[in-house]
Design a protein around this motif. Sequence first.
Motif, short mmCIF file in Angstrom:
data_model
loop_
_atom_site.label_atom_id
_atom_site.label_comp_id
_atom_site.label_asym_id
_atom_site.label_seq_id
_atom_site.Cartn_x
_atom_site.Cartn_y
_atom_site.Cartn_z
N THR A 49 -46.96 22.12 -38.13
CA THR A 49 -46.12 22.60 -37.22
C THR A 49 -45.38 20.75 -37.67
O THR A 49 -44.65 20.85 -37.56
CB THR A 49 -46.77 22.19 -36.07
N PHE A 50 -46.85 20.30 -37.88
CA PHE A 50 -46.33 18.54 -37.91
C PHE A 50 -46.97 18.13 -39.66
O PHE A 50 -45.95 18.69 -40.46
CB PHE A 50 -47.47 18.31 -37.26
N PHE A 51 -47.13 17.67 -39.79
CA PHE A 51 -47.96 17.36 -41.88
C PHE A 51 -48.07 18.73 -42.18
O PHE A 51 -47.20 18.38 -43.15
CB PHE A 51 -49.19 15.71 -42.50
N GLY A 52 -49.25 19.30 -42.03
CA GLY A 52 -48.89 20.71 -43.38
C GLY A 52 -49.47 20.01 -43.84
O GLY A 52 -49.84 20.69 -45.20
N PHE A 53 -51.14 19.40 -43.88
CA PHE A 53 -52.04 19.34 -44.26
C PHE A 53 -53.31 19.13 -43.96
O PHE A 53 -53.66 18.82 -43.47
CB PHE A 53 -52.22 18.38 -45.11
#
Length: 803
Positions: free
Chosen positions: A471-475
């Motif tokens: 949802t956010f950084f994707g890491f």
Amino acid sequence: MSHLAQVQLASPPVPAAVQRTSDLPKFDRIVLWAKDNAPDEVARIEAHRGTVDACVRAARKMRIWTGEYRRPQRSSMPHPFMQREFPEIRRDKFTPGVILDKSEFEAAAVARPDPLQGAEAAATADMSPDLLAAIDFVTACGPEIVGERDRRMKRLRVIANMLEPLRGVLDSLKSPCARVIADEYNVAWTIVALEAIHWPDDGLALGYITGFPVAFDIPDSGVFREIDEPAQTSEAEFMASNIQMNRSIKQSLSKPPSSEEDKERAEMCWKRTQEEIDAGVVFGPVSGAQLDRKYGRGKWRAIKRSAIVQGEKVRCIDDAKRNGLNKATHMHETIVCSRSDFPAKVAKSFAARAAAAGMPIPMIEHGLDDLFAAYRRAPTSQPQFTIVALWRPDPTLEAGGEVAYVEVPGHNFGLLAAVVNFNRAPGAFIAVARQLLGVVAEHYFDDFDTCEPTFAKKTGQKHLVELCSPTFFGFAFADEKHEEMDESNVYLGVLTDFSTMLSEGSIIVGITQKRRKKLRDLADTALTAQVVPGAIMQSIIGKARFVLSAAFSSLGKACLQPLQQHAAQRDPGPLSEWARDSIEFVKLLCDIMPDCRIPIFRSEAAPIIIFTDAEGKKRKGNRAPSGHIGFKVIHPTRGSFWSCAPVPASIVSLLDEVRKRDTYIGQFEVIAAISAFLSLPSEFFEGRPVQLWIDNSGAIGCLIKGYSGKADCAKLVNAFHFVVATKGIASLYIDYVPTDSNIADVPSRWHEMSEAERAEWAPRLGQFVEPRFPAVADDQGRWLSYTSIARSLWDSDTPYMIQ
């Protein structure tokens, strides 16, 4: 053909570099890049400018710290068991222009406030400003932090949702390398989050579109410690030697493994590589001909891959040093790592704030997370230089196998640029978590630790995990490596246990059995190998430093010197006797290193004051140098004790073996300091700070640094810190006393005094104790090993009674 080859049939040109500039918004960097590299997409990107601006404004209102980021100048300060800085060398030590006599100086030393009190405050102040702000934020919110964070996360989810259309546009612009290994990475969110907190890394978001360079000039992110390390090989020279280097690497691999050990290692290396292929983070195998067609003959360069066994784990090493890639890399910055004492320092900070506010000290807990396939998910813009070459066993072939190539769209372990390129992402994740959510967390490469009071109900770790989710950084973090917040957990192989924090006012810090085993297995690997690669030695050094730094400051530093010398060799071969001795010592530490108890608040116990001295006579003809040592110890409740003795001839003979010098006064000074600790029982020192005064600046320097380039001094310095570790003291501060002001100058010259002089001084020195020296020689008069010296010190205690 590999998946990567399918999606990238031709090597793309390296994107035009955009210089880092503090006044260029991160969104504008993407637009500027698109104008040069994807002009047809500029309008689609610009259509989202209003949304980006609105999201940045909304997120910026949530900042809990509004200071200006300053890149670090040095590594973080450790918990101050011992000082780091060299003391002033002044004759007028206490009062400018006033030189004290022995009695006056002794009285001033006893009355001096604890000099490490300031170091403790400095270690806290040395923490990142946004980390301190997060600690303050959590403290101020108290139990209400739970609801406050939930409200903040709801707002951040709305922002992330608004950015989804832009995310789709930017995802379509990702390079093949970024698409195959960083497809979930959210560039749109990165732009907004980092712009909101004024994070200096203007190129991180763009890097997850284009990939990061691994050769030649590596752009400065503005985040890490600034340096200038120019490349030793020019780009033209490097490119001109590609064909020859590839041929050399292939030839070195073409000969089938001859011994069973080499054959097993090659099979394990391929097996581990195949696991990465199956995981979709590397691609292959491909042939050299395929790589020529893809990148162009002479336009790519392979890195030789080998494997080592560490216990039950196989680790692959990509030797970018030997293939010349690292020499063709120009670095402008270097990372500054966090330390394993992060949880302890945070707990002490929370306790100090509570005490200052008259509030109960909160119970602390911490939890761990680890980014999944870390290095492999940071894309490169130069995949033609991250290809690995290795032997692929195949019993159907006449030779039993063949040389194979595997493409690495991410970063190799062993690349000079990989450390900076990768750490840009977790550094940004931590900054956003601290500044927008007040999460008290830190990272070391891909390892994350969240450390907060129990009243926060684990929300810090929960929201940090969400920030790294798709949802956010994707890491995302690896689910199997998630360690729920608890009062006892392991960060960087060091166990920090808060269970005694409230009941005993201390934190238990120790080395886990798992970390001890890893280091022990690695040491065994080096001891049994015919040739020890520099990478193996660096791994031993790194792990040993973590083990040693967890408790007793400089313990064991001296024994790492020969290991560093071995690792620095261009073509490391068998271990030297000194290096082998050092590795055996590292193994001993794995067996006997005790836990350390760090007090929440600095000990208020009055210090023990120790003065030591040595005198020496120069070599004269066939007569070896000689010397005497003396010390005086002042205990705040037990009184004063002193001793003196000639330096044993056996120790002088050992010093002569290393190098014949006219005098050994520096070594004698270190021996005097060892004797002062060794001659008194552990219960005499337990729990008290110690201030050690020496009138020789060379000896002070060695003891504070914890090591020496001279073999004899290194063994003595190591012995000193081992003795200190056995005594259970609270802290150690080493300072300079002028010779004329040093009370220990009296016992060191006792043998030269008249009976009348002795009678005058004896009452002022206190009770005499029998001196003890470290056992450093064997029955044949040869140097004992680090391990043997340490065992004799660790297992011993004075049998003499103190009245």
